[in-house]
Design a protein around this motif. Sequence first.
Motif, PDB file in Angstrom:
ATOM      1  N   TYR A   8       8.001   9.422   2.785  1.00  0.00           N
ATOM      2  CA  TYR A   8       9.125   8.857   2.047  1.00  0.00           C
ATOM      3  C   TYR A   8       9.615   9.877   1.024  1.00  0.00           C
ATOM      4  O   TYR A   8       8.940  10.143   0.032  1.00  0.00           O
ATOM      5  CB  TYR A   8       8.711   7.559   1.354  1.00  0.00           C
ATOM      6  N   ALA A  37      11.326   8.445   6.118  1.00  0.00           N
ATOM      7  CA  ALA A  37      12.259   7.526   5.477  1.00  0.00           C
ATOM      8  C   ALA A  37      12.813   8.234   4.246  1.00  0.00           C
ATOM      9  O   ALA A  37      12.053   8.837   3.488  1.00  0.00           O
ATOM     10  CB  ALA A  37      11.552   6.235   5.071  1.00  0.00           C
ATOM     11  N   ARG A  40      15.399   3.547   0.307  1.00  0.00           N
ATOM     12  CA  ARG A  40      14.641   2.298   0.142  1.00  0.00           C
ATOM     13  C   ARG A  40      14.685   1.456   1.409  1.00  0.00           C
ATOM     14  O   ARG A  40      13.654   0.973   1.879  1.00  0.00           O
ATOM     15  CB  ARG A  40      15.228   1.461  -0.988  1.00  0.00           C
ATOM     16  N   SER A  41      15.878   1.271   1.939  1.00  0.00           N
ATOM     17  CA  SER A  41      16.034   0.400   3.105  1.00  0.00           C
ATOM     18  C   SER A  41      15.297   0.958   4.320  1.00  0.00           C
ATOM     19  O   SER A  41      14.657   0.207   5.053  1.00  0.00           O
ATOM     20  CB  SER A  41      17.505   0.181   3.425  1.00  0.00           C
ATOM     21  N   SER A  42      15.362   2.262   4.521  1.00  0.00           N
ATOM     22  CA  SER A  42      14.667   2.827   5.679  1.00  0.00           C
ATOM     23  C   SER A  42      13.153   2.778   5.496  1.00  0.00           C
ATOM     24  O   SER A  42      12.413   2.610   6.467  1.00  0.00           O
ATOM     25  CB  SER A  42      15.142   4.249   5.984  1.00  0.00           C
ATOM     26  N   GLY A  44      11.559   0.313   3.976  1.00  0.00           N
ATOM     27  CA  GLY A  44      11.228  -1.068   4.330  1.00  0.00           C
ATOM     28  C   GLY A  44      11.205  -1.293   5.832  1.00  0.00           C
ATOM     29  O   GLY A  44      10.288  -1.927   6.363  1.00  0.00           O
ATOM     30  N   GLU A  45      12.195  -0.753   6.525  1.00  0.00           N
ATOM     31  CA  GLU A  45      12.261  -0.891   7.986  1.00  0.00           C
ATOM     32  C   GLU A  45      11.066  -0.224   8.654  1.00  0.00           C
ATOM     33  O   GLU A  45      10.457  -0.773   9.571  1.00  0.00           O
ATOM     34  CB  GLU A  45      13.563  -0.281   8.507  1.00  0.00           C
ATOM     35  N   GLU A  46      10.732   0.988   8.194  1.00  0.00           N
ATOM     36  CA  GLU A  46       9.605   1.719   8.798  1.00  0.00           C
ATOM     37  C   GLU A  46       8.272   1.030   8.506  1.00  0.00           C
ATOM     38  O   GLU A  46       7.381   1.010   9.362  1.00  0.00           O
ATOM     39  CB  GLU A  46       9.585   3.172   8.323  1.00  0.00           C
ATOM     40  N   LYS A  48       7.815  -2.213   8.129  1.00  0.00           N
ATOM     41  CA  LYS A  48       7.747  -3.385   9.006  1.00  0.00           C
ATOM     42  C   LYS A  48       7.353  -2.980  10.421  1.00  0.00           C
ATOM     43  O   LYS A  48       6.458  -3.566  11.022  1.00  0.00           O
ATOM     44  CB  LYS A  48       9.076  -4.133   9.016  1.00  0.00           C
ATOM     45  N   LYS A  49       8.012  -1.947  10.948  1.00  0.00           N
ATOM     46  CA  LYS A  49       7.679  -1.467  12.295  1.00  0.00           C
ATOM     47  C   LYS A  49       6.230  -1.003  12.365  1.00  0.00           C
ATOM     48  O   LYS A  49       5.525  -1.277  13.336  1.00  0.00           O
ATOM     49  CB  LYS A  49       8.601  -0.321  12.697  1.00  0.00           C
ATOM     50  N   ASP A  52       3.792  -3.833  12.440  1.00  0.00           N
ATOM     51  CA  ASP A  52       3.863  -4.541  13.724  1.00  0.00           C
ATOM     52  C   ASP A  52       3.018  -3.831  14.774  1.00  0.00           C
ATOM     53  O   ASP A  52       2.627  -4.421  15.773  1.00  0.00           O
ATOM     54  CB  ASP A  52       5.317  -4.632  14.221  1.00  0.00           C
TER      55      ASP A  52
END
Length: 134
Positions: A8, A37, A40-42, A44-46, A48-49, A52
């Motif tokens: 990050y 990333a 901030r938004s990327s 969060g997305e990374e 989550k992925k 998972d």
Amino acid sequence: MNCIIIYYSARKTSFCEKALKKAFPDMGLNMISAVFATMRSSLGEELKKAFDTCDVVFTVGGLEFEDNRSVRDIISQASAGSKPSLCRRLENPKGDDGYLVRAGNQLLVMLPDEPQQIEEMTRGVLADYIKTMH
């Protein structure tokens, strides 16, 4: 146990990756991917992925920020509604502290963007803790 690294806003990614790859066998970890990333938004997305896919995720970088880009701030806001079973500071006298956040079987390890600091932080307490997760 598999893990993913998210860089990050990190600047020294190849050196940090070498330090982590050196430490992972002692912790019983296998890196399955590394992603980047920059916002901030990327991040969060990374995250989550990554969660998972596996239960152990490392972030490298973002600890030095004091504004809304701070990884501490992002994780704090993201986990406000959850109840982590462990939040622990990895004290680092030579720079930014790292952090552990555990919720259930999932572990987030936040590390600074400094290879020597990563080497020191991944020994001892952190390595012992991750070994007990198996």
